[in-house]
Scaffold this motif. Sequence first.
Motif, mmCIF file in Angstrom:
data_model
loop_
_atom_site.group_PDB
_atom_site.id
_atom_site.type_symbol
_atom_site.label_atom_id
_atom_site.label_comp_id
_atom_site.label_asym_id
_atom_site.label_seq_id
_atom_site.Cartn_x
_atom_site.Cartn_y
_atom_site.Cartn_z
ATOM 1 N N PHE B 40 0.515 -1.044 0.634
ATOM 2 C CA PHE B 40 -0.085 -0.180 0.295
ATOM 3 C C PHE B 40 1.185 0.913 0.070
ATOM 4 O O PHE B 40 0.282 2.578 -0.683
ATOM 5 C CB PHE B 40 -0.645 0.137 0.810
ATOM 6 C CG PHE B 40 -1.889 -0.471 1.163
ATOM 7 C CD1 PHE B 40 -2.052 -1.783 1.715
ATOM 8 C CD2 PHE B 40 -3.298 -0.670 -0.037
ATOM 9 C CE1 PHE B 40 -3.414 -2.745 1.680
ATOM 10 C CE2 PHE B 40 -4.012 -1.274 -0.198
ATOM 11 C CZ PHE B 40 -3.882 -2.546 0.485
ATOM 12 N N LEU B 43 1.323 1.679 -3.376
ATOM 13 C CA LEU B 43 0.548 2.067 -4.233
ATOM 14 C C LEU B 43 -0.280 3.793 -4.198
ATOM 15 O O LEU B 43 0.046 3.821 -5.060
ATOM 16 C CB LEU B 43 -0.921 1.410 -3.927
ATOM 17 C CG LEU B 43 -0.634 -0.513 -4.762
ATOM 18 C CD1 LEU B 43 -1.851 -1.314 -3.948
ATOM 19 C CD2 LEU B 43 -1.283 0.223 -6.220
ATOM 20 N N LEU B 47 -0.789 5.321 -7.634
ATOM 21 C CA LEU B 47 -1.795 6.119 -7.307
ATOM 22 C C LEU B 47 -1.760 7.172 -7.391
ATOM 23 O O LEU B 47 -2.930 8.068 -8.068
ATOM 24 C CB LEU B 47 -2.702 5.207 -7.044
ATOM 25 C CG LEU B 47 -2.615 4.210 -7.556
ATOM 26 C CD1 LEU B 47 -4.235 3.082 -6.443
ATOM 27 C CD2 LEU B 47 -3.034 3.648 -9.316
ATOM 28 N N ALA B 166 1.641 -7.985 -7.411
ATOM 29 C CA ALA B 166 -0.050 -7.490 -7.464
ATOM 30 C C ALA B 166 -0.199 -6.009 -6.866
ATOM 31 O O ALA B 166 -1.013 -5.352 -7.642
ATOM 32 C CB ALA B 166 -0.285 -7.474 -5.482
ATOM 33 N N LEU B 170 -2.745 -3.766 -9.579
ATOM 34 C CA LEU B 170 -3.717 -2.528 -8.406
ATOM 35 C C LEU B 170 -3.026 -1.797 -9.769
ATOM 36 O O LEU B 170 -4.616 -0.899 -9.945
ATOM 37 C CB LEU B 170 -3.698 -3.059 -7.183
ATOM 38 C CG LEU B 170 -4.118 -4.460 -7.015
ATOM 39 C CD1 LEU B 170 -3.781 -4.020 -5.734
ATOM 40 C CD2 LEU B 170 -5.728 -4.517 -6.586
ATOM 41 N N SER B 173 -4.473 -1.270 -13.291
ATOM 42 C CA SER B 173 -5.685 -1.086 -12.344
ATOM 43 C C SER B 173 -6.311 0.143 -12.586
ATOM 44 O O SER B 173 -8.090 0.356 -13.083
ATOM 45 C CB SER B 173 -6.639 -2.213 -11.726
ATOM 46 O OG SER B 173 -6.215 -3.446 -12.482
ATOM 47 N N MET B 174 -6.576 0.727 -11.076
ATOM 48 C CA MET B 174 -7.039 1.929 -10.713
ATOM 49 C C MET B 174 -6.438 3.141 -10.627
ATOM 50 O O MET B 174 -6.626 3.617 -10.195
ATOM 51 C CB MET B 174 -6.688 1.508 -9.765
ATOM 52 C CG MET B 174 -7.139 0.154 -8.436
ATOM 53 S SD MET B 174 -8.960 -0.403 -8.826
ATOM 54 C CE MET B 174 -9.189 0.967 -8.326
ATOM 55 N N ARG B 177 -9.409 5.521 -12.850
ATOM 56 C CA ARG B 177 -10.280 5.668 -11.445
ATOM 57 C C ARG B 177 -9.487 7.209 -10.661
ATOM 58 O O ARG B 177 -10.051 8.410 -10.217
ATOM 59 C CB ARG B 177 -10.507 4.384 -10.534
ATOM 60 C CG ARG B 177 -11.430 3.833 -11.011
ATOM 61 C CD ARG B 177 -11.593 3.266 -10.317
ATOM 62 N NE ARG B 177 -13.040 1.737 -11.053
ATOM 63 C CZ ARG B 177 -14.146 1.793 -10.894
ATOM 64 N NH1 ARG B 177 -14.071 2.742 -10.584
ATOM 65 N NH2 ARG B 177 -15.077 0.991 -12.133
ATOM 66 N N PHE B 178 -8.213 7.058 -10.090
ATOM 67 C CA PHE B 178 -7.774 7.936 -9.195
ATOM 68 C C PHE B 178 -7.097 9.388 -9.326
ATOM 69 O O PHE B 178 -7.584 10.211 -9.349
ATOM 70 C CB PHE B 178 -6.873 6.905 -8.270
ATOM 71 C CG PHE B 178 -7.020 6.394 -7.095
ATOM 72 C CD1 PHE B 178 -6.698 5.261 -7.507
ATOM 73 C CD2 PHE B 178 -6.501 6.917 -5.874
ATOM 74 C CE1 PHE B 178 -6.620 3.890 -6.515
ATOM 75 C CE2 PHE B 178 -7.252 5.914 -4.716
ATOM 76 C CZ PHE B 178 -7.152 5.099 -4.687
ATOM 77 N N PHE B 181 -10.322 11.191 -10.409
ATOM 78 C CA PHE B 181 -10.390 11.618 -9.037
ATOM 79 C C PHE B 181 -10.424 12.662 -8.372
ATOM 80 O O PHE B 181 -10.429 13.548 -8.147
ATOM 81 C CB PHE B 181 -10.493 10.374 -7.774
ATOM 82 C CG PHE B 181 -11.274 11.153 -6.192
ATOM 83 C CD1 PHE B 181 -9.809 12.075 -5.457
ATOM 84 C CD2 PHE B 181 -12.058 11.107 -5.757
ATOM 85 C CE1 PHE B 181 -10.068 12.153 -4.090
ATOM 86 C CE2 PHE B 181 -12.093 11.617 -4.643
ATOM 87 C CZ PHE B 181 -11.271 12.118 -3.473
#
Lengths: 286, 188
Positions: B40, B43, B47, B166, B170, B173-174, B177-178, B181
């Motif tokens: 995290f 990430l 992100l 992983a 992620l 994939s994300m 979206r971020f 945002f």
Amino acid sequence: MNDFEILHNLSMGQYKPGNTVIHNLNPALKIMALLVLMGMVFFSPLIPQMPLLFFLLVIFARLARLKLRFLLKGVRPVLPFLLLIALIQMFLIPRFYQTEALLHFYSWELHPEDLLFTGKLFGRFFCLFLLFTLFTSVTTVSEISHGAEILFRPLGRKKGLSHDLSLVITITFRFIPILAMEAEHITKAQASRGGSFGTWKMGLIKKMRLYIPLVIPLFVAALERAEILVEAMEARCYEPGKERSRLAEYPWTVGDTRALVFLILGFLLLLLSRFLISIGGSNVRF
Amino acid sequence: MTKEIIRKTVLTALFTSLIAASSFFTIPVGPVPVVLTTMFVVLSGMLGGPQIGLSSVVTYLIMGIIGLPVFAGGTAGLAKIMGPTGGFLLGYLLAAPAAGWMYNSKKDRSKPLEIPLAVITSLLAGALIYLPGIPWLKQSLSMDWPTVLKAGLYPFIPGFVIKSMAAAALGCSMKNRFRDFLSTGKED
């Protein structure tokens, strides 16, 4: 089913409401006291300061009307880890002092230094653990946020820095139980669709692949909640950097001054005893 | 401008929550538990960008220092940072902005270029956590190099590689979206 009770398994310190002397202290003072007591734990030699410090923490727990069993209930899972550290120290770390061996066992010897190190390790751990659970038991997250804002105010050249940090901490601790609840819902939903959560009979790669259907929905849900929060803050006329009032006020009282004086005296007393008392001569200091 | 700052603040808090919440979960595989915190941290940089990634990690460390039980296993305190594993926590400060800087989620790239870049970013940023962590562990426990590598690095390599994969998946994939945002506030 225990694997799905994520919210219950959170090993967070739990707040115990109360109206005691310890509860009503100023939150900035509580954080400062936590840091000072932490320093005292690290500065204490094993004998005789460490047991006295533990006793002092027990007195604080009594003042807050908290049971010792409640405060120390999380100790048990960590004890094997502490024992592992002690064993690593005994077997791998070279010794600093030349003392008579207490025990011989093939090529390994047990020295008083090993026993004193282990005692110091466990003593420090118990004192720190009691201190942290005591702190989280008598302090709410809002109080921690306000206390952090007060303490970080000298650091902020810009006016809103401490407030922004305080806001981030507050939002973070509102998000954590929300994320835990969301993770619980997603885990149960995926399990009802055939996902094998909680089964420990597969390898590492398969287990990691199982967490992808948990993490991606968690990210999406968290981002949606963040979106809702942003729009709600905008709708309530929140402007960053602007001077703002506060719902809960924490004034400094006479009790806070008394506690601060007691804290300073305690630290000075420890400092003094550190130089006055030594065991086994000046060159041996545990 | 106001809305952009609010979005950055809330996203910082969101990443801090994810980093802190991941400290409570471990995946018990074999002798070495796999902790998702490092994933995290990487990430948050990939992100959110370097600034938000760094802010998230700083907030996480500050919360741990002032006594909130957000470090691995629900522990807390300055003791953790001054202890044997403190170097890894300070490595987070390097990993998050480095991931944000290397990945640069605001840029559009084709798929064959996106995935290798995400993988390389995850691996390099994750390795940055061990760069101060291992020497710190060596100094703190007075170990020699073979012992500290055997205790602090080799057992964690499989989990590290899989977590990096992983994180890369992620991140790919994300990403959109971020980015949406963060860019929503700029349209007002």
